[in-house]
Structure formats: C-alpha cells, structure tokens
Design a protein around this motif. Structure first.
Motif, PDB file in Angstrom:
ATOM      1  N   GLY A   3     -26.379  45.365 -12.709  1.00  0.00           N
ATOM      2  CA  GLY A   3     -25.582  46.200 -11.805  1.00  0.00           C
ATOM      3  C   GLY A   3     -24.098  46.082 -12.104  1.00  0.00           C
ATOM      4  O   GLY A   3     -23.378  47.087 -12.118  1.00  0.00           O
ATOM      5  N   PHE A   4     -23.636  44.844 -12.358  1.00  0.00           N
ATOM      6  CA  PHE A   4     -22.236  44.636 -12.724  1.00  0.00           C
ATOM      7  C   PHE A   4     -21.919  45.359 -14.034  1.00  0.00           C
ATOM      8  O   PHE A   4     -20.860  45.971 -14.178  1.00  0.00           O
ATOM      9  CB  PHE A   4     -21.920  43.146 -12.901  1.00  0.00           C
ATOM     10  N   ARG A   6     -23.354  48.033 -15.335  1.00  0.00           N
ATOM     11  CA  ARG A   6     -23.250  49.491 -15.113  1.00  0.00           C
ATOM     12  C   ARG A   6     -21.926  49.847 -14.425  1.00  0.00           C
ATOM     13  O   ARG A   6     -21.286  50.846 -14.760  1.00  0.00           O
ATOM     14  CB  ARG A   6     -24.425  49.967 -14.268  1.00  0.00           C
ATOM     15  N   GLU A   7     -21.547  49.016 -13.480  1.00  0.00           N
ATOM     16  CA  GLU A   7     -20.309  49.221 -12.743  1.00  0.00           C
ATOM     17  C   GLU A   7     -19.095  49.154 -13.702  1.00  0.00           C
ATOM     18  O   GLU A   7     -18.193  49.989 -13.631  1.00  0.00           O
ATOM     19  CB  GLU A   7     -20.200  48.110 -11.690  1.00  0.00           C
ATOM     20  N   ILE A   8     -19.117  48.182 -14.586  1.00  0.00           N
ATOM     21  CA  ILE A   8     -18.008  48.011 -15.530  1.00  0.00           C
ATOM     22  C   ILE A   8     -17.977  49.154 -16.544  1.00  0.00           C
ATOM     23  O   ILE A   8     -16.901  49.668 -16.878  1.00  0.00           O
ATOM     24  CB  ILE A   8     -18.092  46.637 -16.223  1.00  0.00           C
ATOM     25  N   SER A  10     -18.947  52.173 -16.038  1.00  0.00           N
ATOM     26  CA  SER A  10     -18.410  53.308 -15.301  1.00  0.00           C
ATOM     27  C   SER A  10     -16.891  53.187 -15.146  1.00  0.00           C
ATOM     28  O   SER A  10     -16.156  54.161 -15.332  1.00  0.00           O
ATOM     29  CB  SER A  10     -19.081  53.390 -13.935  1.00  0.00           C
ATOM     30  N   TYR A  11     -16.432  51.997 -14.806  1.00  0.00           N
ATOM     31  CA  TYR A  11     -15.002  51.762 -14.639  1.00  0.00           C
ATOM     32  C   TYR A  11     -14.241  52.020 -15.944  1.00  0.00           C
ATOM     33  O   TYR A  11     -13.199  52.673 -15.942  1.00  0.00           O
ATOM     34  CB  TYR A  11     -14.747  50.332 -14.158  1.00  0.00           C
ATOM     35  N   ARG A  46     -18.630  38.535 -11.080  1.00  0.00           N
ATOM     36  CA  ARG A  46     -18.203  39.940 -11.137  1.00  0.00           C
ATOM     37  C   ARG A  46     -16.743  40.039 -11.559  1.00  0.00           C
ATOM     38  O   ARG A  46     -16.401  40.812 -12.463  1.00  0.00           O
ATOM     39  CB  ARG A  46     -18.417  40.596  -9.783  1.00  0.00           C
ATOM     40  N   TYR A  50     -15.270  41.680 -15.081  1.00  0.00           N
ATOM     41  CA  TYR A  50     -14.269  42.742 -15.085  1.00  0.00           C
ATOM     42  C   TYR A  50     -13.069  42.340 -15.931  1.00  0.00           C
ATOM     43  O   TYR A  50     -12.599  43.095 -16.778  1.00  0.00           O
ATOM     44  CB  TYR A  50     -13.807  43.069 -13.659  1.00  0.00           C
TER      45      TYR A  50
END
Length: 156
Positions: A3-4, A6-8, A10-11, A46, A50
């Motif tokens: 999940g992290f 995918r989030e990164i 996207s960011y 997380r 990042y």
C-alpha cells in the motif's frame, strides 16, 4: 508495505515522474530496505519510504539531466565556428603548447573542449576557485607569449 509502495508511486507520478520511473524508484527503495541492517519501526516505515523515494527520484533526475547535457554537448553540437579554419589558430596553438602541461591542459579544456570551470575542477580534482585562478594565470602567460611573437590585440 504494498500500500505504501502504491501511494509513493502515485505521489511521484503527481510530482512529474513517469509511471516506469516511479515504479523503478520504489523498487530501488524496497531493495535498499532489504539490504539495510537497520530495523525501522512500523510507525516510521511510511515516512522513511517517502523520504528515501523522493531522494532517490531527485538523484535519478539529476543524473539523467546530467547525461542529457553531456549528450547535447558531445553529440548535438552546432559547428558554426571551426577553430582550425581561423588564420591565427596555429600561432595560438603553438603558444599554448609552449606553456607548462597543466596550464595548457586547462586552456585546452576551457576554450577548445568547451568545459565549464566546474567540470574542469571535477576532471582535474581541483577546487573551482583554483581552476579560476589557474585559468587567469594561464591566460596572462599566454598573452605574454603571444605579445612576444608579435600578436597584439588581434593584430599580427
């Protein structure tokens, strides 16, 4: 963790990276995480991911930008003025060859090869200020040699 990731991704895409670049950066971060012996607490994972991802992306961007500059400089030049066709080229070349080798190399890199002062500093393992000072001194010596040969302010 996924999940992290995918989030990164996207960011990073929102920050201007392509999907392939963003996925590559996140993959590098995962590899780094597996290789490191430091144990990161779950609540800080997380933020660490990042921070490392952003730094890795910036490093890649700078490297790629540098490679592009080198390619442009070496392969996509405009050959508007060819120094060898200048009538005073041989006089200048012979005067430079009479200088000590390090001074001649500096002038060669700066004027004939088109390197910047910073690039020369990296190439010769000098500080930027030393390159500037040495260029100034080398130009002064070259000027004196040219004046002795009868070349004064562009006139022979």
């Amino acid at each position: 963790m996924i999940g992290f990731a995918r989030e990164i991704v996207s960011y990073l895409q929102k920050s201007g990276a392509s999907k392939v670049e963003a996925e590559g950066v996140v993959q590098d971060v995962f590899v780094k995480m597996l290789e490191t012996e430091i144990i990161i607490p779950a609540e800080k994972m997380r933020a660490w991911m990042y921070r490392v991802s952003i730094r890795r992306y910036i490093d890649r961007y700078r490297r790629d930008k540098r490679y592009l500059q080198i390619l442009k400089k070496e392969f996509f030049k405009n050959h508007s003025v060819i120094p060898f066709e200048n009538q005073n080229y041989e006089l200048l070349r012979s005067a430079i060859e009479e200088l000590p080798s390090k001074e001649a190399a500096l002038l060669e890199l700066y004027y004939f090869q088109g390197f910047t002062v910073k690039e020369i500093a990296r190439i010769m393992s000098y500080s930027v200020s030393k390159v500037k000072i040495q260029l100034m001194r080398s130009r002064a010596k070259l000027r004196k040699k040219l004046e002795k040969k009868g070349y004064l302010n562009g006139n022979i």
